[in-house]
Design a protein around this motif. Structure first.
Motif, PDB file in Angstrom:
ATOM      1  N   PRO A 144      -3.725  -5.342  -3.127  1.00  0.00           N
ATOM      2  CA  PRO A 144      -2.506  -4.324  -3.458  1.00  0.00           C
ATOM      3  C   PRO A 144      -1.344  -4.895  -4.496  1.00  0.00           C
ATOM      4  CG  PRO A 144      -2.416  -5.051  -1.299  1.00  0.00           C
ATOM      5  CD  PRO A 144      -3.820  -5.624  -1.892  1.00  0.00           C
ATOM      6  N   TRP A 145      -1.045  -6.001  -4.351  1.00  0.00           N
ATOM      7  CA  TRP A 145      -0.103  -6.692  -5.231  1.00  0.00           C
ATOM      8  C   TRP A 145      -0.780  -6.818  -6.609  1.00  0.00           C
ATOM      9  CZ3 TRP A 145       4.734  -6.413  -3.616  1.00  0.00           C
ATOM     10  CH2 TRP A 145       4.890  -6.178  -2.520  1.00  0.00           C
ATOM     11  N   ARG A 186       0.666  -1.260  -0.093  1.00  0.00           N
ATOM     12  CA  ARG A 186      -0.046   0.147   0.121  1.00  0.00           C
ATOM     13  C   ARG A 186       0.999   1.188  -0.186  1.00  0.00           C
ATOM     14  NH1 ARG A 186      -2.475  -4.062   2.600  1.00  0.00           N
ATOM     15  NH2 ARG A 186      -4.659  -4.365   1.839  1.00  0.00           N
ATOM     16  N   ILE A 188       2.089   1.614  -3.650  1.00  0.00           N
ATOM     17  CA  ILE A 188       0.831   2.045  -4.328  1.00  0.00           C
ATOM     18  C   ILE A 188       1.057   3.761  -4.223  1.00  0.00           C
ATOM     19  CG2 ILE A 188      -1.496   2.222  -4.749  1.00  0.00           C
ATOM     20  CD1 ILE A 188      -1.280  -0.612  -4.343  1.00  0.00           C
ATOM     21  N   PHE A 189       0.845   3.905  -2.862  1.00  0.00           N
ATOM     22  CA  PHE A 189       0.838   5.470  -2.638  1.00  0.00           C
ATOM     23  C   PHE A 189       1.964   6.389  -3.025  1.00  0.00           C
ATOM     24  CE2 PHE A 189       1.372   9.360   0.186  1.00  0.00           C
ATOM     25  CZ  PHE A 189       0.259   9.895  -0.083  1.00  0.00           C
ATOM     26  N   THR A 241      -2.883  -5.001  -7.997  1.00  0.00           N
ATOM     27  CA  THR A 241      -2.877  -3.447  -8.448  1.00  0.00           C
ATOM     28  C   THR A 241      -1.390  -3.067  -9.024  1.00  0.00           C
ATOM     29  OG1 THR A 241      -4.803  -2.902  -6.997  1.00  0.00           O
ATOM     30  CG2 THR A 241      -3.781  -1.018  -7.892  1.00  0.00           C
ATOM     31  N   LEU A 251      -6.264  -1.020  -3.899  1.00  0.00           N
ATOM     32  CA  LEU A 251      -5.496  -0.646  -2.724  1.00  0.00           C
ATOM     33  C   LEU A 251      -6.063  -1.282  -1.547  1.00  0.00           C
ATOM     34  CD1 LEU A 251      -3.253   1.483  -1.639  1.00  0.00           C
ATOM     35  CD2 LEU A 251      -5.036   3.065  -1.066  1.00  0.00           C
ATOM     36  N   LEU A 252      -7.349  -1.360  -1.205  1.00  0.00           N
ATOM     37  CA  LEU A 252      -7.766  -1.938   0.095  1.00  0.00           C
ATOM     38  C   LEU A 252      -7.858  -3.354  -0.078  1.00  0.00           C
ATOM     39  CD1 LEU A 252     -11.036   0.533   0.188  1.00  0.00           C
ATOM     40  CD2 LEU A 252      -8.685   0.509   1.500  1.00  0.00           C
ATOM     41  N   ASP A 261      -1.540 -12.126  -3.154  1.00  0.00           N
ATOM     42  CA  ASP A 261      -2.605 -11.260  -2.431  1.00  0.00           C
ATOM     43  C   ASP A 261      -3.323 -12.491  -1.748  1.00  0.00           C
ATOM     44  OD1 ASP A 261      -2.296  -8.600  -2.708  1.00  0.00           O
ATOM     45  OD2 ASP A 261      -3.411  -8.715  -4.960  1.00  0.00           O
TER      46      ASP A 261
END
Length: 99
Positions: free
Chosen positions: A46-47, A14, A17-18, A49, A42-43, A75
């Motif tokens: 995440p992997w 996460r 990603i941010f 994404t 994201l929630l 994930d």
């Protein structure tokens, strides 16, 4: 750069990603047409994404599906491992009534 990678491994996907969204927002805008899908990613995944943003700009074909599958497997494994490590806590759970 190596220290930055180690920090991201410790903070988790996460944070990656941010940070990636802050550094390269144009790539995220090309990959996703709205903000809904990356927020859900994201929630919950995440992997997956991260892998999707990594392989999408050239189109998804060939071995790109393998990378997406690896992200999805990581994930699922992370959710499964958290359930596995909490299995002992569920066995010792008792109600306040003593039942």
């Amino acid at each position: 750069m190596c220290l930055l990678l180690a920090i991201f491994v410790l903070l988790g996907p996460r944070a990656v990603i941010f940070f990636w969204w802050l550094v390269e927002p144009a790539r995220w805008q090309v990959t996703f047409q709205s903000a809904f899908v990356p927020i859900i990613g994201l929630l919950f995944l995440p992997w997956t994404t991260i892998m999707y943003v990594l392989v999408f700009p050239g189109g998804i074909e060939g071995l790109d599906w393998l990378w997406l599958g690896i992200g999805l497997a990581v994930d699922i494994a992370s959710y499964g491992s958290s359930a596995w490590t909490n299995r002992d806590q569920a066995a010792t759970y008792t109600n306040y009534d003593g039942v």
